[in-house]
Design an enzyme around this catalytic site. Structure first.
Site, PDB file in Angstrom:
ATOM      1  N   GLY A 195       0.805  -1.218   0.000  1.00 21.58           N
ATOM      2  CA  GLY A 195       0.000   0.000   0.000  1.00 21.58           C
ATOM      3  C   GLY A 195       0.835   1.263   0.000  1.00 21.58           C
ATOM      4  O   GLY A 195       0.495   2.252   0.654  1.00 21.58           O
ATOM      5  N   LYS A 196       1.934   1.215  -0.778  1.00 22.40           N
ATOM      6  CA  LYS A 196       2.767   2.427  -0.893  1.00 22.40           C
ATOM      7  C   LYS A 196       1.981   3.572  -1.507  1.00 22.40           C
ATOM      8  O   LYS A 196       2.104   4.718  -1.098  1.00 22.40           O
ATOM      9  CB  LYS A 196       3.942   2.129  -1.841  1.00 22.40           C
ATOM     10  CG  LYS A 196       5.271   2.042  -1.135  1.00 22.40           C
ATOM     11  CD  LYS A 196       6.383   1.852  -2.141  1.00 22.40           C
ATOM     12  CE  LYS A 196       6.060   0.771  -3.087  1.00 22.40           C
ATOM     13  NZ  LYS A 196       6.801   0.468  -4.204  1.00 22.40           N
ATOM     14  N   LEU A 244      -1.256   4.171  -1.461  1.00 17.18           N
ATOM     15  CA  LEU A 244      -2.199   4.768  -0.515  1.00 17.18           C
ATOM     16  C   LEU A 244      -1.468   5.559   0.555  1.00 17.18           C
ATOM     17  O   LEU A 244      -1.923   6.628   0.978  1.00 17.18           O
ATOM     18  CB  LEU A 244      -3.009   3.665   0.161  1.00 17.18           C
ATOM     19  CG  LEU A 244      -4.338   3.321  -0.467  1.00 17.18           C
ATOM     20  CD1 LEU A 244      -5.015   2.226   0.322  1.00 17.18           C
ATOM     21  CD2 LEU A 244      -5.237   4.563  -0.517  1.00 17.18           C
ATOM     22  N   ASP A 296      -2.160   3.790  -9.132  1.00 15.33           N
ATOM     23  CA  ASP A 296      -1.835   4.624  -7.971  1.00 15.33           C
ATOM     24  C   ASP A 296      -2.113   6.105  -8.225  1.00 15.33           C
ATOM     25  O   ASP A 296      -2.438   6.846  -7.295  1.00 15.33           O
ATOM     26  CB  ASP A 296      -0.374   4.433  -7.559  1.00 15.33           C
ATOM     27  CG  ASP A 296      -0.197   3.182  -6.693  1.00 15.33           C
ATOM     28  OD1 ASP A 296      -1.116   2.891  -5.911  1.00 15.33           O
ATOM     29  OD2 ASP A 296       0.831   2.504  -6.832  1.00 15.33           O
ATOM     30  N   THR A 314      10.951  -8.075  13.507  1.00 20.18           N
ATOM     31  CA  THR A 314      11.522  -6.841  12.945  1.00 20.18           C
ATOM     32  C   THR A 314      12.623  -7.133  11.922  1.00 20.18           C
ATOM     33  O   THR A 314      13.075  -6.229  11.235  1.00 20.18           O
ATOM     34  CB  THR A 314      12.145  -5.967  14.057  1.00 20.18           C
ATOM     35  OG1 THR A 314      13.256  -6.681  14.616  1.00 20.18           O
ATOM     36  CG2 THR A 314      11.156  -5.653  15.147  1.00 20.18           C
ATOM     37  N   PRO A 358      12.805  -8.638   8.906  1.00 19.56           N
ATOM     38  CA  PRO A 358      12.639  -8.242   7.499  1.00 19.56           C
ATOM     39  C   PRO A 358      12.840  -6.735   7.306  1.00 19.56           C
ATOM     40  O   PRO A 358      13.437  -6.303   6.321  1.00 19.56           O
ATOM     41  CB  PRO A 358      11.204  -8.657   7.169  1.00 19.56           C
ATOM     42  CG  PRO A 358      10.871  -9.724   8.161  1.00 19.56           C
ATOM     43  CD  PRO A 358      11.628  -9.380   9.418  1.00 19.56           C
ATOM     44  N   CYS A 415     -18.418   3.144 -21.347  1.00 20.78           N
ATOM     45  CA  CYS A 415     -17.521   2.931 -22.487  1.00 20.78           C
ATOM     46  C   CYS A 415     -17.917   1.668 -23.256  1.00 20.78           C
ATOM     47  O   CYS A 415     -18.880   1.690 -24.019  1.00 20.78           O
ATOM     48  CB  CYS A 415     -16.070   2.920 -22.020  1.00 20.78           C
ATOM     49  SG  CYS A 415     -14.941   3.307 -23.378  1.00 20.78           S
ATOM     50  N   GLU A 453     -15.013  -4.270 -33.500  1.00 19.85           N
ATOM     51  CA  GLU A 453     -13.893  -4.670 -32.638  1.00 19.85           C
ATOM     52  C   GLU A 453     -13.747  -6.201 -32.656  1.00 19.85           C
ATOM     53  O   GLU A 453     -12.657  -6.730 -32.469  1.00 19.85           O
ATOM     54  CB  GLU A 453     -14.151  -4.182 -31.201  1.00 19.85           C
ATOM     55  CG  GLU A 453     -13.047  -4.561 -30.238  1.00 19.85           C
ATOM     56  CD  GLU A 453     -13.150  -3.890 -28.872  1.00 19.85           C
ATOM     57  OE1 GLU A 453     -14.061  -3.065 -28.652  1.00 19.85           O
ATOM     58  OE2 GLU A 453     -12.304  -4.210 -28.016  1.00 19.85           O
ATOM     59  N   HIS A 478     -15.297   7.733 -19.178  1.00 23.58           N
ATOM     60  CA  HIS A 478     -15.104   7.018 -17.904  1.00 23.58           C
ATOM     61  C   HIS A 478     -15.329   7.978 -16.730  1.00 23.58           C
ATOM     62  O   HIS A 478     -14.368   8.528 -16.189  1.00 23.58           O
ATOM     63  CB  HIS A 478     -13.692   6.437 -17.827  1.00 23.58           C
ATOM     64  CG  HIS A 478     -13.486   5.286 -18.752  1.00 23.58           C
ATOM     65  ND1 HIS A 478     -13.824   3.998 -18.414  1.00 23.58           N
ATOM     66  CD2 HIS A 478     -13.003   5.230 -20.015  1.00 23.58           C
ATOM     67  CE1 HIS A 478     -13.551   3.185 -19.429  1.00 23.58           C
ATOM     68  NE2 HIS A 478     -13.045   3.909 -20.413  1.00 23.58           N
ATOM     69  N   GLU A 484     -15.924   7.355 -13.756  1.00 17.68           N
ATOM     70  CA  GLU A 484     -15.334   6.870 -12.502  1.00 17.68           C
ATOM     71  C   GLU A 484     -13.985   7.508 -12.223  1.00 17.68           C
ATOM     72  O   GLU A 484     -13.561   7.611 -11.066  1.00 17.68           O
ATOM     73  CB  GLU A 484     -15.215   5.339 -12.518  1.00 17.68           C
ATOM     74  CG  GLU A 484     -14.151   4.740 -13.438  1.00 17.68           C
ATOM     75  CD  GLU A 484     -14.617   4.523 -14.879  1.00 17.68           C
ATOM     76  OE1 GLU A 484     -15.601   5.181 -15.297  1.00 17.68           O
ATOM     77  OE2 GLU A 484     -13.994   3.715 -15.595  1.00 17.68           O
TER      78      GLU A 484
HETATM   79  N1  GLN Z   1     -12.969  -1.737 -26.485  1.00 17.08           N
HETATM   80  C1  GLN Z   1     -13.714  -0.549 -26.652  1.00 17.08           C
HETATM   81  C2  GLN Z   1     -12.978   0.476 -27.497  1.00 17.08           C
HETATM   82  O1  GLN Z   1     -11.807   0.376 -27.685  1.00 17.08           O
HETATM   83  C3  GLN Z   1     -14.087   0.070 -25.312  1.00 17.08           C
HETATM   84  C4  GLN Z   1     -12.906   0.519 -24.526  1.00 17.08           C
HETATM   85  C5  GLN Z   1     -13.220   0.801 -23.086  1.00 17.08           C
HETATM   86  O2  GLN Z   1     -14.200   0.320 -22.543  1.00 17.08           O
HETATM   87  N2  GLN Z   1     -12.378   1.566 -22.421  1.00 17.08           N
HETATM   88  O3  GLN Z   1     -13.583   1.391 -27.977  1.00 17.08           O
END
Ligand code: GLN
Length: 542
Positions: free
Chosen positions: A16-17, A19, A71, A187, A189, A379, A403, A514, A516
């Site tokens: 966890g470096k 974090l 990270d 201790t 390690p 995505c 794809e 994305h 997230e």
């Molecule tokens: N494989 C898809 C693309 O290249 C979706 C990529 C992803 O979900 N980040 O467009």
């Protein structure tokens, strides 16, 4: 004056470096300092973009389009400082820079060598692209003793020598294991790990000791004595139940105080009230919802690190706990979706690459659409939602994504040209795979009054991070719209569908980007907050 804190790890990996670095960054910010966090990865890939999520976890993407180690995501979530391409350094990047310089003749006939040329280049990377920050926290990936980290350790040793103790500090993270047969904490390690660092010429200034239980004073004293440190410079980092507790725990053990003492800086102790509130809300939720994430890399949860974090943030926004079932999409290719998805209050299909598992994700999407369960496609998840809708709503049974292979109705196709602001970016179908996707922050224009615009608080332009090579085929837009799929967000030139929503459904949203990656514990992403809100409503129905 910018000071550098180098964070190395010893004994074993996965301590966890990242974090710990992120937590220290947050604590220094809390004391009023400006920080940047950097990560050095000693592998030969130029960036993480071509690495399998199974081996290395999620590929994080920065605003400026760098594909980095996960990270960097921890750093952003803990400090809210946006990472940049310059914050992610790999051996591959350093070597390709050195070799390009050699080809240009910039070394003026010298024999190009690891020392000094590669090490000098590493020192340049570490100090490049700064903007008067008070601290740069630079984490060295891998474990001390690895052959491939040696040039990096040499570079940070030299920087310590060149910039002096006023500007350079070394923090080393180790493990203090409990040996149950002996009933003792060991201790040794840690002592060996510090010896190894010393043999390279680095004396750590602070030791962070990961341990699964309290570290008694005599053990701490022993470590201090054998590692040339004072008692207070040995900081126990004891396992905690939520990662948001880490800054609080590190502060109470004196980590940030030791850093200030080392650099002779006086600053007020950080106010950690908001972290405590965060921890309280995670520990004491007002209920729970179940969300299924149907993906293909579910055996290694780190593959979806930011999605997992953003779901927690969505829970925080609603004061509830999100319990996530990670479901292998391939399972749904053979089993009836009911079997795995029946009790879920929300279904999320995250990003992904390649055909394996895609039909399972399409089945999950259809199940969510038909059963009116909140659905969030990210995505790849949005692309497959388009395939599902084309097949089952728009009467295009041969619809798929190129794809996988050429198909009758390529509702998702390869992008070879797109606009980045006013510049046209071009790719060839057989070009390099590394660093050539549509990457980083792009603007999308949202239809006023659309569901998604409302979720974004009425905004009609948003900026989100992308990482994809394929795109919803604009030629099918009208047909899909007639079938009930509304493309409520588009790229500014109107060419690339960025979001979709289905109005006959309580919450069915797909996004080509994305979200997230931009969710933060103190600022949950509106799409995740709203998705979890919809899951809460769903949980009251069933
Ligand atoms: N494989 C898809 C693309 O290249 C979706 C990529 C992803 O979900 N980040 O467009």
């Amino acid at each position: 004056m910018t000071r550098f804190i180098f964070i190395t790890g010893g004994v074993v990996s996965s301590l966890g470096k990242g974090l710990s670095a992120a937590a220290l960054g947050a604590l220094l910010q809390g004391r009023g300092f400006r920080v940047r966090l950097r990560k050095i990865d000693p592998y030969l890939n130029v960036d993480s973009g071509t690495m399998s999520p199974y081996q290395h976890g999620e590929v994080f993407v920065t605003e400026d389009g760098a594909e980095t180690d996960l990270d960097i995501g921890h750093y952003e979530r803990f400090t809210n400082v946006a990472g940049k391409r310059s914050d992610s350094i790999t051996t591959g990047r350093v070597y390709s820079t050195v070799i390009a310089r050699e080809r240009k003749g910039e070394y003026l006939g010298a024999t190009v060598q690891v020392i000094p040329h590669v090490v000098d280049s590493i020192k340049e990377f570490i100090q490049a692209d700064l903007d008067g920050e008070d601290f740069v926290l630079c984490e060295i990936g891998g474990t001390v003793g690895d052959i491939e980290s040696l040039p990096f350790l040499e570079a940070i040793r030299e920087l310590g020598n060149e910039l002096g103790t006023e500007r350079v500090m070394y923090v080393h993270l180790t493990l203090v294991p409990w040996i149950s047969a002996a009933g003792e904490l060991k201790t040794k390690p840690t002592q060996h790990s510090v010896k190894q660092l010393l043999s390279i010429g680095i004396q750590p200034d602070v030791l962070m000791c990961r341990c699964d239980r309290e570290v008694p004073p005599d053990v701490r004293r022993k470590i201090a004595q054998f590692c040339n440190l004072r008692f207070e410079q040995v900081i126990p980092v004891i396992d905690v139940d939520t990662i948001y507790q880490v800054p609080i725990a590190c502060h109470s053990e004196g980590l940030d105080e030791q850093v200030c003492r080392y650099f002779k800086l006086s600053s007020p102790a950080p106010d950690l009230g908001r972290w405590q509130k965060l921890v309280d809300s995670v520990r004491r939720p007002d209920g729970a919802v179940s969300v299924a994430v149907v993906g293909k890399y579910v055996d290694l949860i780190d593959s979806y690190k930011s999605v997992a974090e953003a779901l927690i943030h969505g829970g925080i926004a609603n004061g509830i706990q999100v319990s996530v079932s990670w479901i292998d999409a391939e399972l749904l290719e053979h089993a009836a979706p009911e079997e795995h998805l029946r009790d879920q209050h929300g279904i999320l299909v995250p990003g992904g690459f390649g055909e394996r598992g895609s039909e399972g994700m399409i089945h999950a999407t259809r199940f969510a659409r038909e059963r009116k369960i909140p659905f969030f496609g990210i995505c790849f998840g949005m692309q497959l939602a388009v395939v599902e809708a084309a097949r089952n709503l728009a009467d295009l049974p041969g619809a798929s994504s190129t794809e996988f292979r050429p198909c009758q109705d390529p509702v998702v196709g390869l992008m070879t040209e797109w606009m980045r602001d006013s510049v046209r970016e071009k790719r060839k179908a057989n070009g390099d795979l590394g660093g050539t996707m549509r990457l980083g922050a792009y603007t999308a224009v949202l239809e006023p009054e659309s569901q998604i615009s409302k979720i974004y608080g009425g905004a009609t332009t948003i900026k989100e991070r992308h990482r994809h090579r394929y795109e919803v085929n604009i030629n099918y837009k009208d047909r899909l719209q007639k079938a009930g799929v509304s493309f409520s967000g588009m790229s500014p030139d109107g060419q690339l569908p960025e979001t979709l929503e289905i109005h006959s459904h309580p919450w069915f949203i797909g996004v080509q980007f994305h979200p997230e990656l931009k969710s933060r514990p103190f600022a949950p992403h509106p799409l995740f907050a709203d998705f979890i809100g919809a899951a809460v409503r769903q949980s009251r129905l069933v």
